[in-house]
Design an enzyme around this catalytic site. Sequence first.
Site, PDB file in Angstrom:
ATOM      1  N   HIS B 140      11.654  17.182 -26.203  1.00  0.00           N
ATOM      2  CA  HIS B 140      10.547  17.426 -25.280  1.00  0.00           C
ATOM      3  C   HIS B 140       9.697  18.558 -25.872  1.00  0.00           C
ATOM      4  CE1 HIS B 140       8.711  18.950 -21.514  1.00  0.00           C
ATOM      5  NE2 HIS B 140       9.004  17.781 -20.980  1.00  0.00           N
ATOM      6  N   LYS B 243      15.034  18.754 -11.260  1.00  0.00           N
ATOM      7  CA  LYS B 243      15.409  17.433 -11.766  1.00  0.00           C
ATOM      8  C   LYS B 243      16.788  17.021 -11.277  1.00  0.00           C
ATOM      9  CE  LYS B 243      12.722  18.015 -16.026  1.00  0.00           C
ATOM     10  NZ  LYS B 243      11.601  17.090 -15.855  1.00  0.00           N
TER      11      LYS B 243
HETATM   12  C1  LIG Z   1      14.525  17.020 -21.962  1.00  0.00           C
HETATM   13  C2  LIG Z   1      13.595  17.939 -21.221  1.00  0.00           C
HETATM   14  N1  LIG Z   1      13.467  19.204 -21.616  1.00  0.00           N
HETATM   15  C3  LIG Z   1      12.665  20.059 -20.967  1.00  0.00           C
HETATM   16  C4  LIG Z   1      11.930  19.690 -19.870  1.00  0.00           C
HETATM   17  C5  LIG Z   1      11.043  20.696 -19.203  1.00  0.00           C
HETATM   18  O1  LIG Z   1      11.486  20.976 -17.937  1.00  0.00           O
HETATM   19  P1  LIG Z   1      10.632  21.860 -16.932  1.00  0.00           P
HETATM   20  O2  LIG Z   1       9.271  21.252 -16.899  1.00  0.00           O
HETATM   21  O3  LIG Z   1      11.352  21.754 -15.641  1.00  0.00           O
HETATM   22  O4  LIG Z   1      10.606  23.262 -17.469  1.00  0.00           O
HETATM   23  C6  LIG Z   1      12.033  18.368 -19.421  1.00  0.00           C
HETATM   24  C7  LIG Z   1      11.283  17.902 -18.247  1.00  0.00           C
HETATM   25  O5  LIG Z   1      10.182  17.482 -18.229  1.00  0.00           O
HETATM   26  C8  LIG Z   1      12.875  17.476 -20.118  1.00  0.00           C
HETATM   27  O6  LIG Z   1      12.986  16.209 -19.732  1.00  0.00           O
END
Ligand SMILES: Cc1ncc(COP(=O)(O)O)c(C=O)c1O
Lengths: 153, 424
Positions: B140, B243
């Site tokens: 991500h 999530k």
């Molecule tokens: C694998 C992964 N890492 C990081 C994130 C980032 O999470 P957040 O937006 O809650 O900080 C997400 C969610 O979008 C994710 O799916």
Amino acid sequence: MSDLKELYQEVILDHQKHPRNFGSLSDATHRQEGYNPLCGDRIIVYVKLLNNRIEGIAFQGSGCAISTASASMMTEAVKGKTIEEAEALFHAFHELVTGKPSETSACGKRPPLGKLAVFSGVREFPVRVKCATLAWHTLRAALMGWQGTVSTE
Amino acid sequence: MSQLSAPTLRSLNNPPTPAWSPEDLREEFPILQRLVRGRRLVYLDNAATTQKPRVVIESLVRYYQELNANVHRGIHYLSERATEAFEQTRRAVQRFIGSRSAREIIFTRGTTESINLVAWSFGRQFLKSGDEILITHLEHHSNIVPWQMLCQERGTILRVVPLTPDGELDWMAFERLVNEKTKLISVAHVSNVLGTVNPVREIVRVGHAVGAKVLVDGAQAAPHLPVNVQELDCDFYVFSAHKMYGPTGVGVLYGKEELLEAMPPYQGGGDMIASVTFERTTYNVLPYKFEAGTPNIADVVAFKAALDFLDQLGMEQISAYEDQLLHYALQALDEVPGLVIYGRPQYRCGAIAFNLDGIHPHDLGTILDQEGIAIRTGHHCAQPLMDWLGVAATARASLAVYNSRQDIDELIAGLHRARMFFRL
Ligand SMILES: Cc1ncc(COP(=O)(O)O)c(C=O)c1O
């Protein structure tokens, strides 16, 4: 389903499947890339400008049905137009798809939209406005001689 | 790869039977009772964020109605009670991921902030020019960009492990890329696009053998799989409450205590200090050293209700149930003409990325949305992965405990209608 039928009118589906003026333009005077970071769509618009008039126009890229059809129909609509006429058409189109008066709505009459009126259904889908306007923003940037990639954001 | 176990997956021969049904669970989620565009809501965008059960919403309301006060500051009744509730969540998180001590649990705004905290604090303390940070091609953006920023500043080098055609980590390439210059390995436990479950425990073993620290981005694992950080032996584990049925605005950074002790604070301010004079400030002990300012008290408190909810269902049971549903969905999707599923990892959970030949995912998303079916379309904050797949965007369906076969069936029916609509 009725809003959907409004959005994806026959003409739009036809232009998506068979986009007009698709490809590059070897004698282009302007080339501009556009990008919609929301969906990752990219488009390149080529323009051949002669005496302030759009003599030739083409586009390349892959996008959703709305953005492809919009680009295709835009090229048909602005070919042979002056920069000012194209600009006026952009504002009319922008008003059509957003349902809101455009930035320069005060100045002057809107040209008739003709076939572009099929995009009126976009108004009911605010998240899709950027798809419909990507090609237009890219064209404007091309005509203004912008540097770099224009983004819908 | 086959000799590697996916440590968090239970044996398929003997899946535990859940004592709950998704239909019953659906009742516990007020938002799933509402109609969307006049239809029963089919919510398949759980990797973006899950819906919240009534107990979480009630906990939020109860906090503001009965407990609200600042934490770690007052000696009055409410402040004591609020502090107690806040710290109870910390202990619940500790139990949930099996960490040794509650001091190892830092509250942040989310996965993104947790990773940035490590990049800032660990990165500036321990990494220098020429050191290498290893990530994978399926990360991500939040597990890419903070490292790029660090590399720009420190002259560290970012290396990327490629994937196999099935969308798994290329293990041979990984072993080749790890060397004595590797100081940090940062990998997703589960891909938010392909659903790939990475062999985290093995990655940690290989990393530790050369002295590298390992950060695991558990954003897409914590809602779906039993996680035990001591078993994984990772140095950092990060995830987001929103999530996993909890409120937005709360994230967790787990770090091994000795590592956190050695790291400088991330932000300065109240709560994170022991004493302040203009000449010299000493920092508070863990975990407060990393929690400057008034935290997101209400949402942290309500996060405990989400953890209790997950505990009650049982992570083993959740994992087994979702695994069945995922394979039901994969099979059904495979039967849709012109449908391409991206990635065929052996171990997977949560998400399925796909495209329908002849329909751009954005159009597909709009058409499904008209029927109350929520999926995600776009690049899923993983543009390098999209480049690897050779597409600008995909559609993605992602699962939660309240999804049932009915939801999958409605998705499939929607896909068929979309094909008819586009005359395919
Ligand atoms: C694998 C992964 N890492 C990081 C994130 C980032 O999470 P957040 O937006 O809650 O900080 C997400 C969610 O979008 C994710 O799916």
